[in-house]
Design a protein around this motif. Structure first.
Motif, PDB file in Angstrom:
ATOM      1  N   ILE A 146      52.038  47.180  32.103  1.00  0.00           N
ATOM      2  CA  ILE A 146      51.442  47.779  33.066  1.00  0.00           C
ATOM      3  C   ILE A 146      51.758  47.069  34.332  1.00  0.00           C
ATOM      4  O   ILE A 146      51.712  45.704  34.311  1.00  0.00           O
ATOM      5  N   HIS A 197      36.311  25.875  60.326  1.00  0.00           N
ATOM      6  CA  HIS A 197      36.735  25.931  58.990  1.00  0.00           C
ATOM      7  C   HIS A 197      35.908  27.125  58.267  1.00  0.00           C
ATOM      8  O   HIS A 197      34.971  27.282  58.382  1.00  0.00           O
ATOM      9  N   MET A 219      46.733  53.275  43.081  1.00  0.00           N
ATOM     10  CA  MET A 219      45.561  53.202  42.228  1.00  0.00           C
ATOM     11  C   MET A 219      44.904  54.776  41.972  1.00  0.00           C
ATOM     12  O   MET A 219      44.221  54.801  40.975  1.00  0.00           O
ATOM     13  N   ARG A 243      24.006  35.939  50.959  1.00  0.00           N
ATOM     14  CA  ARG A 243      23.381  35.002  51.345  1.00  0.00           C
ATOM     15  C   ARG A 243      22.226  35.433  52.088  1.00  0.00           C
ATOM     16  O   ARG A 243      22.348  35.803  53.210  1.00  0.00           O
ATOM     17  N   ARG A 244      20.985  35.604  51.382  1.00  0.00           N
ATOM     18  CA  ARG A 244      19.910  36.224  52.300  1.00  0.00           C
ATOM     19  C   ARG A 244      19.149  34.991  52.972  1.00  0.00           C
ATOM     20  O   ARG A 244      18.988  34.085  52.420  1.00  0.00           O
ATOM     21  N   ASN A 255      27.258  44.552  43.457  1.00  0.00           N
ATOM     22  CA  ASN A 255      27.583  46.062  43.287  1.00  0.00           C
ATOM     23  C   ASN A 255      26.914  46.772  44.490  1.00  0.00           C
ATOM     24  O   ASN A 255      27.246  47.832  44.835  1.00  0.00           O
ATOM     25  N   PHE A 257      46.426  49.965  38.353  1.00  0.00           N
ATOM     26  CA  PHE A 257      46.071  51.052  39.030  1.00  0.00           C
ATOM     27  C   PHE A 257      44.748  51.458  38.859  1.00  0.00           C
ATOM     28  O   PHE A 257      44.010  52.052  39.424  1.00  0.00           O
ATOM     29  N   TYR A 258      44.120  51.020  37.462  1.00  0.00           N
ATOM     30  CA  TYR A 258      42.649  51.471  36.999  1.00  0.00           C
ATOM     31  C   TYR A 258      41.856  50.185  37.594  1.00  0.00           C
ATOM     32  O   TYR A 258      40.608  50.474  37.344  1.00  0.00           O
ATOM     33  N   ALA A 259      42.031  49.308  38.199  1.00  0.00           N
ATOM     34  CA  ALA A 259      41.270  48.588  38.811  1.00  0.00           C
ATOM     35  C   ALA A 259      39.906  48.788  39.697  1.00  0.00           C
ATOM     36  O   ALA A 259      40.418  50.247  40.324  1.00  0.00           O
ATOM     37  N   ASP A 260      38.997  48.112  40.151  1.00  0.00           N
ATOM     38  CA  ASP A 260      37.857  48.650  40.874  1.00  0.00           C
ATOM     39  C   ASP A 260      38.339  48.401  42.196  1.00  0.00           C
ATOM     40  O   ASP A 260      38.865  47.581  42.557  1.00  0.00           O
ATOM     41  N   ARG A 261      38.325  49.663  42.983  1.00  0.00           N
ATOM     42  CA  ARG A 261      38.660  49.933  44.257  1.00  0.00           C
ATOM     43  C   ARG A 261      37.992  49.018  45.245  1.00  0.00           C
ATOM     44  O   ARG A 261      38.445  48.740  46.368  1.00  0.00           O
ATOM     45  N   PHE A 262      37.001  48.744  44.880  1.00  0.00           N
ATOM     46  CA  PHE A 262      35.850  48.105  45.792  1.00  0.00           C
ATOM     47  C   PHE A 262      35.736  46.540  45.291  1.00  0.00           C
ATOM     48  O   PHE A 262      34.658  45.972  45.598  1.00  0.00           O
ATOM     49  N   SER A 300      46.719  25.318  51.444  1.00  0.00           N
ATOM     50  CA  SER A 300      47.871  24.066  51.297  1.00  0.00           C
ATOM     51  C   SER A 300      47.824  23.435  50.102  1.00  0.00           C
ATOM     52  O   SER A 300      48.676  22.533  49.689  1.00  0.00           O
ATOM     53  N   HIS A 301      47.095  23.644  48.978  1.00  0.00           N
ATOM     54  CA  HIS A 301      46.997  23.151  47.775  1.00  0.00           C
ATOM     55  C   HIS A 301      47.839  24.101  46.700  1.00  0.00           C
ATOM     56  O   HIS A 301      48.131  23.601  45.726  1.00  0.00           O
ATOM     57  N   ILE A 360      51.507  43.217  33.216  1.00  0.00           N
ATOM     58  CA  ILE A 360      50.658  43.060  31.929  1.00  0.00           C
ATOM     59  C   ILE A 360      51.836  43.202  30.858  1.00  0.00           C
ATOM     60  O   ILE A 360      51.967  44.591  30.728  1.00  0.00           O
ATOM     61  N   ARG A 383      39.263  56.068  33.641  1.00  0.00           N
ATOM     62  CA  ARG A 383      38.468  56.097  34.763  1.00  0.00           C
ATOM     63  C   ARG A 383      36.782  55.692  34.521  1.00  0.00           C
ATOM     64  O   ARG A 383      36.314  54.875  35.225  1.00  0.00           O
ATOM     65  N   SER A 398      37.791  51.728  34.907  1.00  0.00           N
ATOM     66  CA  SER A 398      37.859  51.719  36.579  1.00  0.00           C
ATOM     67  C   SER A 398      36.417  51.474  36.944  1.00  0.00           C
ATOM     68  O   SER A 398      35.948  52.771  37.328  1.00  0.00           O
ATOM     69  N   PRO A 399      35.802  50.469  37.300  1.00  0.00           N
ATOM     70  CA  PRO A 399      34.641  50.315  37.568  1.00  0.00           C
ATOM     71  C   PRO A 399      34.295  50.958  38.946  1.00  0.00           C
ATOM     72  O   PRO A 399      35.165  50.913  39.739  1.00  0.00           O
ATOM     73  N   GLU A 458      25.323  51.745  41.661  1.00  0.00           N
ATOM     74  CA  GLU A 458      25.519  51.039  40.392  1.00  0.00           C
ATOM     75  C   GLU A 458      24.903  49.438  40.291  1.00  0.00           C
ATOM     76  O   GLU A 458      25.817  48.690  40.328  1.00  0.00           O
ATOM     77  N   TRP A 459      23.672  49.313  40.555  1.00  0.00           N
ATOM     78  CA  TRP A 459      23.042  47.991  40.922  1.00  0.00           C
ATOM     79  C   TRP A 459      21.759  47.636  40.352  1.00  0.00           C
ATOM     80  O   TRP A 459      21.015  48.805  40.343  1.00  0.00           O
ATOM     81  N   GLU A 471      46.447  17.538  55.373  1.00  0.00           N
ATOM     82  CA  GLU A 471      47.086  18.679  55.976  1.00  0.00           C
ATOM     83  C   GLU A 471      47.445  18.548  57.298  1.00  0.00           C
ATOM     84  O   GLU A 471      48.309  19.228  58.018  1.00  0.00           O
ATOM     85  N   LYS A 479      50.382  13.626  46.745  1.00  0.00           N
ATOM     86  CA  LYS A 479      50.593  14.500  47.859  1.00  0.00           C
ATOM     87  C   LYS A 479      50.772  13.533  48.998  1.00  0.00           C
ATOM     88  O   LYS A 479      51.685  13.732  49.944  1.00  0.00           O
TER      89      LYS A 479
END
Lengths: 338, 436
Positions: free
Chosen positions: A102, A121, A156, A235-236, A280, A304-309, A318-319, A333, B134, B138-139, B192-193, B256, B283
């Protein structure tokens, strides 16, 4: 009289032959297909001396950038004169599914690239200009094609095919250093990238101006959004109710998106969750606000079938040494799909 | 009559050629890759089709046979193969789909996914497999709800989110007013939450300096984090650990930023077993060596600019031992070697020039030319010393003659006559010495 008639019929037969030639041969030579008929999926052509997949793609697919399709379909990227080459007229592996596995698209997430005076930063740390240059050189020499998020979304949706070695390069930064250092390096190696900016920070000390962002957009870079100020949406604040928090998230996403659209005059379709964090509800809000896809900061490639969001992005900083970098760029895969 | 035929033929030829010219480039190109050429390729394409089938690329093999059907003089074989392959693909797709469903029943979702993907690979339009992929793999952040009589945003919110106060979510996602009855049968989109926490966040107790320091650290404010950590109880192991984390982060940032001395100081405060310390120390060590290397290279360049080519060459050669593949150093060494040899050459110190140029790379054009010039001068010089030797020999001063010829050989090791004369003169000397 009979002489005149015989002359007439003799002339008519020649005219008939001429008409037949014009009707039968000329259309065949011009492509062989009368208008209206569905073109065949494959076209067989004879390679000319020195033909490359790109030249063939320019000639038959009207875009040199589709040369990879010819190379992958024929399993080779050089052709000798007179060789039979099959030109695929459309995607032949939607979703990048092959008998051996895949296809996954690695998405690289950079922070600030080069020197960044005045910029605070963030979670994504910096990478030096020379390290970035070296990585882009390696990508180019290894045959990677940098794609846009539009193409990733089409992939996708199972409607498009991507080059086997595709990579999406992203940077969560509105820093001047991206404009001054990273963008020229990307251009040198024929790469493109998606820059996720926080509009509330554009124009600050050390940050890009809208003119510079417009220039990047015109040069083919995709400009995405990472909220209005790039603050974490998960973070609320203390004392804030759920509803107040919801309204704040909506405002961060909506204002950020609208500001970019107003400045660039084109839709802003892609979101990088600030600091890479989401849930979510935030993903659903992003979808409802008109984003086509959203990116987090979890390592791993995208099938292609991954979560679009919840598209995964691997952090490069740098590491990240060369071995780690090449590990992040896995494009398959291995699975038996025969 | 003949003239009339010729004119008609001319018109035909002109029309055919001009018609072809637009897309084929030339008439000859069309002849070479026209229907006849394509028909001749049928065998080649059929071989490719069979290879593709053997690799499991059934769809591509089918497309190849369809192409053969279009181009072959006799398409019967292609028609048979197309039918056979279509049946094979259909059977394999169905088999994978059924296997996928069976794996789902056996709670093997990854295997199921692979079977559905295998079905889709062979037939990208096979919707049952796509629906399974799907729906299960595919969530998507939404679910759909069809309203029933009496539904209002508040009741839907209670049903889905366990809290009527979240009616605003139902309204927001569906662009509806919050306090209105919903027509039955309407389709609603809902996130969906599930809210993991309480509906509202209550005021948290005031944070201690350690928590505040952690907050600062996660925000990247290392100085602030360190100042706060120093306010906490130093005997607390957690405080010590946090301080070491901050010092480690400081060291990483300093490396760095190229502030290597500061980085060494920061890293020295981090205990040996600290996670990542060894890698960072390595490093830092590498960066220090690199810094020293760059400094030495800079010095070598300064020597070159001052015209001190000898010391510059020594320095560059030492650097080359440390980094044999460093192109800038190699270039500097070659340039210094050339300039130094040129100086010797200008001062007629040809032997020294020759010694310096011994390791000159052939790719350095000026150096190669100079090497040739030095060689020519040495050959000329050898000839002068050879003649001097001959003069001494005629004057019966054999020792002086041998000394001159030795110089000649030194100048030109290929000077065969000088070598031969030395042998002869030595034999003669031996004879003279053994005379009674």
């Amino acid at each position: 009289m009979s002489n005149r008639w015989s002359r007439f019929f003799s002339g008519a037969s020649y005219t008939l032959v001429a008409v037949l030639i014009l009707v039968l041969i000329v259309p065949a030579a011009r492509g062989g297909e009368p208008p209206g008929r569905k073109p065949p999926p494959l076209l067989l052509v004879r390679a000319r001396q020195g033909d490359t997949p790109q030249q063939l793609a320019r000639r038959y697919l009207k875009a040199a950038s589709k040369g990879w399709m010819i190379a992958e379909y024929n399993g080779k990227d050089t052709f000798s004169e007179g060789e039979a080459v099959v030109i695929p007229g459309a995607a032949f592996r939607p979703g990048g599914l092959s008998p051996d596995g895949i296809q996954i698209v690695p998405v690289m997430a950079y922070g600030d690239i080069g020197d960044t005076a005045g910029q605070k930063h963030r979670r994504l740390s910096r990478i030096s200009r020379s390290a970035f240059h070296e990585q882009m050189r390696w990508l180019s020499e290894s045959g990677f094609t940098a794609i846009s998020p539009d193409r990733l979304v089409q992939f996708m949706a199972f409607t498009a095919q991507l080059p086997r070695q595709s990579v999406l390069i992203t940077a969560d930064s509105e820093s001047q250093a991206f404009y001054q250092h990273a963008a020229p390096i990307l251009k040198v190696f024929g790469m493109t990238a998606t820059v996720f900016v926080a509009p509330g920070r554009v124009g600050e000390k050390g940050a890009m101006t809208w003119d510079q962002i417009r220039t990047l957009s015109e040069e083919g870079f995709t400009i995405g959004c990472r909220g209005r100020y790039g603050r974490s949406l998960t973070r609320r604040k203390r004392g804030q109710s759920f509803k107040e928090n919801f309204s704040w998230i909506e405002s961060e996403l909506q204002h950020g998106k609208k500001k970019i659209e107003a400045e660039l005059g084109k839709p802003c379709r892609f979101l990088a969750y600030p600091e890479g964090r989401s849930d979510n509800l935030i993903a659903a809000m992003a979808a409802n606000l008109g984003f086509s896809a959203a990116f987090n900061q979890s390592p791993g490639g995208t099938p292609f079938y991954a979560d679009r969001f919840g598209i995964h992005r691997s952090i490069v900083d740098s590491h990240t040494d060369h071995d780690r970098f090449s590990d992040l760029l896995a494009t398959t895969i291995a699975v038996d799909l025969k | 009559m003949m003239r009339a035929r010729l004119s008609v033929l001319a018109v035909i030829a002109w029309a055919a050629l001009s018609g072809c010219a637009g897309s084929m480039g030339s008439f000859s190109a069309w002849v070479h890759s026209g229907p006849r050429w394509r028909a001749e390729q049928s065998d080649t394409i059929s071989v490719r089709a069979r290879v593709l089938e053997a690799r499991g690329e059934l769809g591509m093999a089918l497309d190849h046979w369809r192409l053969i059907e279009d181009i072959a003089a006799d398409p019967k074989e292609a028609e048979r193969e197309i039918q056979r392959l279509q049946e094979k693909i259909d059977a394999t797709v169905r088999s994978h789909y059924q296997a996928g469903l069976a794996k789902l029943t056996n709670n093997r979702p990854t295997d199921a996914r692979n079977h559905f993907l295998a079905a889709l690979r062979l037939d990208p339009t096979f919707q049952p497999a796509m629906r399974q992929i799907r729906a299960r793999f595919s969530p998507f952040p939404f679910r759909v709800y069809q309203t029933v009589p009496g539904d209002r945003p508040a009741s839907v919110a209670r049903k889905f989110f366990g809290d009527e106060k979240k009616a605003f979510l139902v309204a927001w996602f569906n662009h509806l007013p919050e306090d209105q009855a919903l027509p039955p049968g309407s389709l609603l989109i809902l996130p969906e939450w599930k809210d993991a926490g309480p509906p509202e966040i209550k005021e948290k107790p005031a944070l201690g300096p350690l928590d505040l320091a952690r907050d600062r650290l996660s925000g990247g404010d290392l100085r602030g984090a360190m100042a706060l950590a120093r306010q906490a109880d130093p005997s607390d192991a957690k405080v010590q650990s946090l301080i070491h984390t901050i010092q480690f982060e400081q060291a990483a940032q300093q490396v760095e930023a190229g502030r290597l001395a500061d980085a060494a100081t920061s890293l020295a405060a981090v205990p040996d077993g600290f996670d990542g310390r060894a890698a960072l120390a390595e490093k830092l060590d590498f960066a220090l060596k690199q810094q020293q290397f760059n400094l030495d290279l800079k010095n070598a360049r300064e020597l070159f600019d001052q015209g001190r080519y000898g010391p510059c060459l020594d320095q560059a050669e030492r650097l080359m031992q440390r980094a044999p593949d460093h192109t800038a150093v190699a270039r500097l060494a070659a340039e210094a070697r050339y300039r130094l040899a040129l100086e010797y050459f200008d001062h007629q110190h040809y032997r020294e020039a020759r010694t310096v140029l011994e390791s000159m790379e052939e790719s350095h054009e000026a150096g190669t030319a100079l090497k040739k010039a030095v060689h020519n001068r040495m050959v000329e010089l050898a000839q002068v010393h050879y003649r001097n030797g001959v003069k001494h020999f005629i004057n019966e001063d054999l020792n002086k003659a041998i000394a001159e010829w030795k110089i000649a050989i030194d100048c030109d090791p290929d000077h065969a006559k000088a070598r031969e004369n030395i042998e002869n003169a030595r034999r003669l000397l031996q004879k003279i010495e053994t005379l009674p």
